[in-house]
Motif scaffolding. Sequence first.
Motif, mmCIF file in Angstrom:
data_model
loop_
_atom_site.group_PDB
_atom_site.id
_atom_site.type_symbol
_atom_site.label_atom_id
_atom_site.label_comp_id
_atom_site.label_asym_id
_atom_site.label_seq_id
_atom_site.Cartn_x
_atom_site.Cartn_y
_atom_site.Cartn_z
ATOM 1 N N ILE A 147 0.867 -1.175 0.000
ATOM 2 C CA ILE A 147 0.000 0.000 0.000
ATOM 3 C C ILE A 147 0.904 1.226 0.000
ATOM 4 O O ILE A 147 1.748 1.378 0.891
ATOM 5 C CB ILE A 147 -0.925 0.001 1.229
ATOM 6 C CG1 ILE A 147 -1.876 -1.202 1.189
ATOM 7 C CG2 ILE A 147 -1.724 1.297 1.302
ATOM 8 C CD1 ILE A 147 -2.686 -1.382 2.459
ATOM 9 N N VAL A 148 0.734 2.078 -1.001
ATOM 10 C CA VAL A 148 1.594 3.249 -1.162
ATOM 11 C C VAL A 148 0.748 4.502 -0.925
ATOM 12 O O VAL A 148 -0.297 4.685 -1.561
ATOM 13 C CB VAL A 148 2.226 3.286 -2.562
ATOM 14 C CG1 VAL A 148 3.122 4.513 -2.718
ATOM 15 C CG2 VAL A 148 3.021 2.007 -2.819
ATOM 16 N N ILE A 149 1.226 5.349 -0.009
ATOM 17 C CA ILE A 149 0.517 6.584 0.330
ATOM 18 C C ILE A 149 1.522 7.722 0.325
ATOM 19 O O ILE A 149 2.625 7.607 0.878
ATOM 20 C CB ILE A 149 -0.156 6.483 1.712
ATOM 21 C CG1 ILE A 149 -1.079 5.267 1.788
ATOM 22 C CG2 ILE A 149 -0.945 7.752 2.024
ATOM 23 C CD1 ILE A 149 -1.661 5.018 3.162
ATOM 24 N N SER A 150 1.145 8.819 -0.291
ATOM 25 C CA SER A 150 2.038 9.978 -0.320
ATOM 26 C C SER A 150 1.786 10.876 0.886
ATOM 27 O O SER A 150 0.698 10.866 1.485
ATOM 28 C CB SER A 150 1.837 10.763 -1.613
ATOM 29 O OG SER A 150 0.586 11.435 -1.599
ATOM 30 N N HIS A 151 2.802 11.688 1.230
ATOM 31 C CA HIS A 151 2.631 12.649 2.318
ATOM 32 C C HIS A 151 1.539 13.665 1.976
ATOM 33 O O HIS A 151 0.827 14.153 2.863
ATOM 34 C CB HIS A 151 3.956 13.382 2.584
ATOM 35 C CG HIS A 151 4.868 12.640 3.502
ATOM 36 N ND1 HIS A 151 4.577 12.432 4.831
ATOM 37 C CD2 HIS A 151 6.063 12.035 3.284
ATOM 38 C CE1 HIS A 151 5.545 11.749 5.399
ATOM 39 N NE2 HIS A 151 6.472 11.490 4.489
ATOM 40 N N GLY A 152 1.399 13.966 0.680
ATOM 41 C CA GLY A 152 0.362 14.908 0.270
ATOM 42 C C GLY A 152 -1.030 14.409 0.612
ATOM 43 O O GLY A 152 -1.891 15.189 1.047
ATOM 44 N N MET A 153 -1.270 13.102 0.451
ATOM 45 C CA MET A 153 -2.574 12.549 0.809
ATOM 46 C C MET A 153 -2.762 12.541 2.319
ATOM 47 O O MET A 153 -3.852 12.854 2.824
ATOM 48 C CB MET A 153 -2.718 11.139 0.251
ATOM 49 C CG MET A 153 -4.067 10.490 0.539
ATOM 50 S SD MET A 153 -5.454 11.384 -0.214
ATOM 51 C CE MET A 153 -5.295 10.853 -1.931
ATOM 52 N N LEU A 154 -1.726 12.194 3.052
ATOM 53 C CA LEU A 154 -1.842 12.192 4.513
ATOM 54 C C LEU A 154 -2.121 13.583 5.048
ATOM 55 O O LEU A 154 -2.905 13.761 5.987
ATOM 56 C CB LEU A 154 -0.557 11.637 5.132
ATOM 57 C CG LEU A 154 -0.266 10.155 4.893
ATOM 58 C CD1 LEU A 154 1.060 9.771 5.524
ATOM 59 C CD2 LEU A 154 -1.392 9.283 5.445
ATOM 60 N N ARG A 229 -12.744 14.158 0.348
ATOM 61 C CA ARG A 229 -11.530 14.934 0.595
ATOM 62 C C ARG A 229 -10.363 14.405 -0.241
ATOM 63 O O ARG A 229 -9.552 15.189 -0.749
ATOM 64 C CB ARG A 229 -11.172 14.884 2.076
ATOM 65 C CG ARG A 229 -12.094 15.722 2.956
ATOM 66 C CD ARG A 229 -11.745 15.552 4.422
ATOM 67 N NE ARG A 229 -12.628 16.352 5.273
ATOM 68 C CZ ARG A 229 -12.629 16.294 6.594
ATOM 69 N NH1 ARG A 229 -11.798 15.458 7.208
ATOM 70 N NH2 ARG A 229 -13.457 17.045 7.295
ATOM 71 N N ALA A 230 -10.275 13.099 -0.360
ATOM 72 C CA ALA A 230 -9.207 12.524 -1.184
ATOM 73 C C ALA A 230 -9.361 12.944 -2.640
ATOM 74 O O ALA A 230 -8.374 13.234 -3.325
ATOM 75 C CB ALA A 230 -9.221 11.001 -1.060
ATOM 76 N N ALA A 231 -10.603 12.977 -3.110
ATOM 77 C CA ALA A 231 -10.844 13.398 -4.499
ATOM 78 C C ALA A 231 -10.455 14.861 -4.699
ATOM 79 O O ALA A 231 -9.835 15.219 -5.706
ATOM 80 C CB ALA A 231 -12.314 13.177 -4.860
ATOM 81 N N VAL A 232 -10.814 15.705 -3.747
ATOM 82 C CA VAL A 232 -10.464 17.126 -3.846
ATOM 83 C C VAL A 232 -8.960 17.317 -3.794
ATOM 84 O O VAL A 232 -8.372 18.092 -4.565
ATOM 85 C CB VAL A 232 -11.161 17.925 -2.727
ATOM 86 C CG1 VAL A 232 -10.648 19.359 -2.699
ATOM 87 C CG2 VAL A 232 -12.672 17.913 -2.927
ATOM 88 N N ALA A 233 -8.296 16.599 -2.882
ATOM 89 C CA ALA A 233 -6.845 16.730 -2.758
ATOM 90 C C ALA A 233 -6.142 16.281 -4.026
ATOM 91 O O ALA A 233 -5.174 16.917 -4.475
ATOM 92 C CB ALA A 233 -6.351 15.907 -1.567
ATOM 93 N N THR A 234 -6.632 15.205 -4.633
ATOM 94 C CA THR A 234 -6.022 14.715 -5.869
ATOM 95 C C THR A 234 -6.239 15.704 -7.002
ATOM 96 O O THR A 234 -5.335 15.954 -7.811
ATOM 97 C CB THR A 234 -6.610 13.343 -6.241
ATOM 98 O OG1 THR A 234 -6.366 12.427 -5.166
ATOM 99 C CG2 THR A 234 -5.976 12.807 -7.507
ATOM 100 N N ARG A 236 -6.664 18.928 -6.752
ATOM 101 C CA ARG A 236 -5.892 20.151 -6.528
ATOM 102 C C ARG A 236 -4.390 19.934 -6.715
ATOM 103 O O ARG A 236 -3.636 20.901 -6.855
ATOM 104 C CB ARG A 236 -6.159 20.673 -5.120
ATOM 105 C CG ARG A 236 -7.548 21.277 -4.947
ATOM 106 C CD ARG A 236 -7.756 21.746 -3.524
ATOM 107 N NE ARG A 236 -9.056 22.402 -3.366
ATOM 108 C CZ ARG A 236 -9.534 22.831 -2.199
ATOM 109 N NH1 ARG A 236 -8.801 22.671 -1.094
ATOM 110 N NH2 ARG A 236 -10.713 23.412 -2.135
ATOM 111 N N SER A 237 -3.991 18.688 -6.687
ATOM 112 C CA SER A 237 -2.570 18.402 -6.833
ATOM 113 C C SER A 237 -2.087 18.836 -8.210
ATOM 114 O O SER A 237 -2.741 18.605 -9.228
ATOM 115 C CB SER A 237 -2.301 16.900 -6.642
ATOM 116 O OG SER A 237 -0.943 16.617 -6.864
#
Length: 311
Positions: A147-154, A229-234, A236-237
């Motif tokens: 499972i890979v998670i970026s600091h930006g998502m956290l 929130r994950a969708a919005v963060a992605t 806006r990235s």
Amino acid sequence: MHLAVYLPLLLPTFAALSAGPLARRLEPRLATWLLTCAGLLLAASSTVVLGLLALAGLVRIPLVAALKGYSPEVIARQDPAAWPAALAGAVLLALAVLATARLAARRASALWSAVLEAACLPGSDPVVITDAPGAHAYTMPGLPGRIVISHGMLDALNSTGHEILLAHERAHLNNHHYAFVSLTQVAAAANPLLQPLAIAVAYTVERWADEHAAHHTGNRRAVAETVARAAVATKRSRTPRLVPAAALGILGRRRPRPGVVPRRVAALLAPPPQSPPLLLAAAAALLAATSLCAVEAAHDLHQFLELAHTH
């Protein structure tokens, strides 16, 4: 052969029309299993029928009939399949085999690449936190997978969101969701009429993971908020989503279809889905009819060849 031989070529149309309602109304785990098994069965049945039509036309070639010892008179009198149908069956069979082989090879290559990439990630923990720019989180199939998670998502989620994100991704990993998606895509390659089933399964595996996270946390609204929130963060990235071809993320595959995230959020804000018995009975009847028609066609062709060989 009777007209029933053509039904397995037509029934996938009804399956395609019912894929969306089944994906929305059935419990996601059940919907995923049902749609995947239905796709494989319908693809196999239609491919078998195309093969039977091609074979029925092949034995009408005098040289082939002579080599196999079939009676030209019986073949001409019985006429198992008209030439146009037999020729169309042969062409469609060749296209189906080619498309299936190409897609299966691509999926196998993507899976192997994911296995190698997962093995090369640092550490032994299943969860890997990366410093990659942007917000993304995804699950890579492998042995056992990562499972890979970026600091930006956290950074985009709170502590509850972190728990929900991990529960969602672990559902993908532990239930081998990539296999369901890949199998339905292979079925759709064999029979393009089944493409809506592949699209529906890509949605139901996400709903399956959503419901797992909701059950794990006991808070459906929090899961809905985390997905949003994950969708919005992605979105806006400023960097593209660096998701491998074989991965599944909290937002689905690399390019989620329009409207999928809002539908998932709406489903999480509603009561847990049930599975209407009538829908299940209708799906079972459709699959049973397809199987029986394919078996009947094979039986008719076998009887015809036996008759042609004994005269």
